[in-house]
Enzyme design. Structure first.
Site, mmCIF file in Angstrom:
data_model
loop_
_atom_site.group_PDB
_atom_site.id
_atom_site.type_symbol
_atom_site.label_atom_id
_atom_site.label_comp_id
_atom_site.label_asym_id
_atom_site.label_seq_id
_atom_site.Cartn_x
_atom_site.Cartn_y
_atom_site.Cartn_z
ATOM 1 N N ILE A 119 1.041 -1.229 -0.219
ATOM 2 C CA ILE A 119 -0.144 0.030 -0.099
ATOM 3 C C ILE A 119 0.794 1.267 0.036
ATOM 4 O O ILE A 119 1.883 1.112 0.456
ATOM 5 C CB ILE A 119 -1.004 0.029 1.145
ATOM 6 C CG1 ILE A 119 -0.155 0.071 2.653
ATOM 7 C CG2 ILE A 119 -1.970 -0.963 1.226
ATOM 8 C CD1 ILE A 119 -1.282 0.258 3.775
ATOM 9 N N ASP A 120 0.193 2.336 -0.606
ATOM 10 C CA ASP A 120 1.251 3.491 -0.631
ATOM 11 C C ASP A 120 1.655 3.830 0.672
ATOM 12 O O ASP A 120 1.126 3.825 1.811
ATOM 13 C CB ASP A 120 0.579 4.740 -1.467
ATOM 14 C CG ASP A 120 -0.073 4.499 -2.854
ATOM 15 O OD1 ASP A 120 0.671 3.655 -3.391
ATOM 16 O OD2 ASP A 120 -1.038 4.972 -3.335
ATOM 17 N N GLN A 121 2.966 4.526 0.691
ATOM 18 C CA GLN A 121 3.333 5.350 1.936
ATOM 19 C C GLN A 121 2.468 6.129 2.680
ATOM 20 O O GLN A 121 2.480 6.118 3.811
ATOM 21 C CB GLN A 121 4.566 5.984 1.551
ATOM 22 C CG GLN A 121 5.617 6.549 2.899
ATOM 23 C CD GLN A 121 6.729 7.349 2.386
ATOM 24 O OE1 GLN A 121 7.051 7.292 1.177
ATOM 25 N NE2 GLN A 121 7.220 8.132 3.177
#
Length: 306
Positions: A119-121
C-alpha cells in the site's frame, strides 16, 4: 540505516558463494540471489558471478533490520497483519532508505518473512505479511486470484449520495521522469479497473463524505484515480488534484505539513486500508483495523470537533 556494509575476509581462494554461505550462514539460493544483486565486492569491483572466486578482504552489503517496537495487530503461525500508520513505507526504496515496515517484519519474523502486497506510503492501514516462503506463495496466489477482499475508507470532497460503480481503464507510462511515471490516468489504452464506492457518512459542515472503497482489481493508485475521475478526490491527495508545481514539490519532499494543509486540506492522504477478508487453509479470516480513521482525518485536517 537498515543497509550496512560488512568487512569480510577470505583467508584462501574459494568460491564466493561457498564463502558467503559459510561466513553468513546463508542458504545456497539466498547467497546466489544476493550475489546476483551485486551485494558482494572486492577492491571496489562488484561481483555478480555466483561461480566466481574470492580471496582476501571484501565487502558485503547486507540488510540489518532496525526495530522501533512496532508490533503486528494479528499473528498466526503462517502470517501476520500490521496496522500501518500513514507516512511509513512498506519497503525501502533504495539502500539509503530509512526505517520501513520491512525492518519490523524481518526483525520480528526473520529473513524469510515478507509483505505479500503493497500500500502507498501515505495510505494507512492493514498490511498482510507472510512468515515463511510457503505461506508467501499461498497468499500471493490468493491476491493474484482476487480471492482476498480488501476494503478501504476514504474521506473525499463533496457529497457522495449513492453507490458509485466505477469501471474505467487506468493507464500508466513507464518513463524515466518520476512525475510522468508516477501519475496514473483514466485512458482507453489502459488496463481494466473496477472500484465500487459506497457512502458511509456525509459531513455537511465540511462538505466531505466518508466512503468505503472496494477495489475489484489491483491497479496502481486505483482508488485515488477513480475518485478523482468522478469529481470526489480524496482529501489530502498530493498527486491527484493539486497543481503540477505542487505535485513536483511533493515528489521532491519540499512541502511542509502546513503547506500541504493549505493546498490539499490535510497533512496526509486520507485513505485507509480498513479490512481484509480471505480463506486460508479452510479457515475464513476477516480482520478490521482498530484505528479511529475519522478522528485521524479530523486531526490531519486541523478540525478540533465533529
Amino acid at each position: 540505516m537498515p543497509f550496512i556494509t560488512k568487512k569480510l575476509h577470505s583467508p584462501i581462494r574459494q568460491m564466493a558463494l561457498a564463502f558467503l554461505m559459510e561466513e553468513l550462514n546463508l542458504s545456497r539460493s539466498e547467497g546466489q540471489r544476493l550475489i546476483a544483486r551485486g551485494r558482494l565486492s572486492q577492491n571496489g569491483i562488484v561481483m555478480c558471478d555466483q561461480f566466481g572466486f574470492i580471496e582476501g578482504s571484501c565487502e558485503f552489503i547486507c540488510f540489518e533490520p532496525l526495530s522501533r517496537g512496532f508490533k503486528p495487530m494479528f499473528v498466526t503461525n503462517d502470517f501476520a497483519i500490521y496496522d500501518k500508520p500513514s507516512g511509513l513505507s512498506v519497503h525501502p526504496h533504495s539502500r539509503l532508505s530509512p526505517y520501513t515496515l520491512n525492518d519490523e517484519i524481518k526483525h520480528q519474523f526473520g529473513e524469510d518473512a515478507n509483505a505479500t502486497h503493497r500500500i502507498d506510503q501515505e495510505t494507512s492501514g492493514l498490511v498482510l505479511v507472510s512468515r515463511h516462503k510457503k505461506s508467501e506463495t499461498v497468499l500471493k496466489k490468493l491476491f493474484s486470484a482476487r480471492a482476498i477482499n480488501k476494503r478501504y475508507l476514504a474521506m473525499v470532497k463533496g457529497h457522495v449520495e449513492e453507490i458509485i460503480d466505477i469501471q474505467e481503464p487506468l493507464f500508466r507510462i513507464d518513463h524515466p521522469n518520476l512525475l510522468i511515471s508516477m501519475v496514473v490516468k483514466v485512458d482507453p489504452k489502459g488496463k481494466p479497473a473496477h472500484t465500487i464506492i459506497k457512502p458511509i457518512r456525509y459531513f455537511p459542515e465540511h462538505n466531505m463524505t466518508l466512503v468505503e472503497a472496494s477495489p475489484l482489481t489491483g491497479r496502481t493508485h486505483q482508488i485515488r484515480v477513480h475518485l478523482f475521475h468522478v469529481k470526489h478526490p480524496i482529501i489530502g491527495d498530493p498527486v491527484y488534484g493539486p497543481e503540477e508545481k505542487d505535485v513536483v514539490r511533493f515528489i521532491k519532499k519540499e512541502l511542509t505539513p502546513e503547506e500541504r494543509l493549505e493546498i490539499g486540506g490535510s497533512t496526509r492522504l486520507l485513505l485507509h486500508a480498513h479490512s481484509l477478508e480471505f480463506e486460508y487453509e479452510n479457515e475464513v479470516y476477516k480482520i478490521e483495523s482498530e484505528k479511529d480513521f475519522v478522528q485521524e482525518c479530523f486531526e490531519a485536517m486541523g478540525i478540533t470537533s465533529d
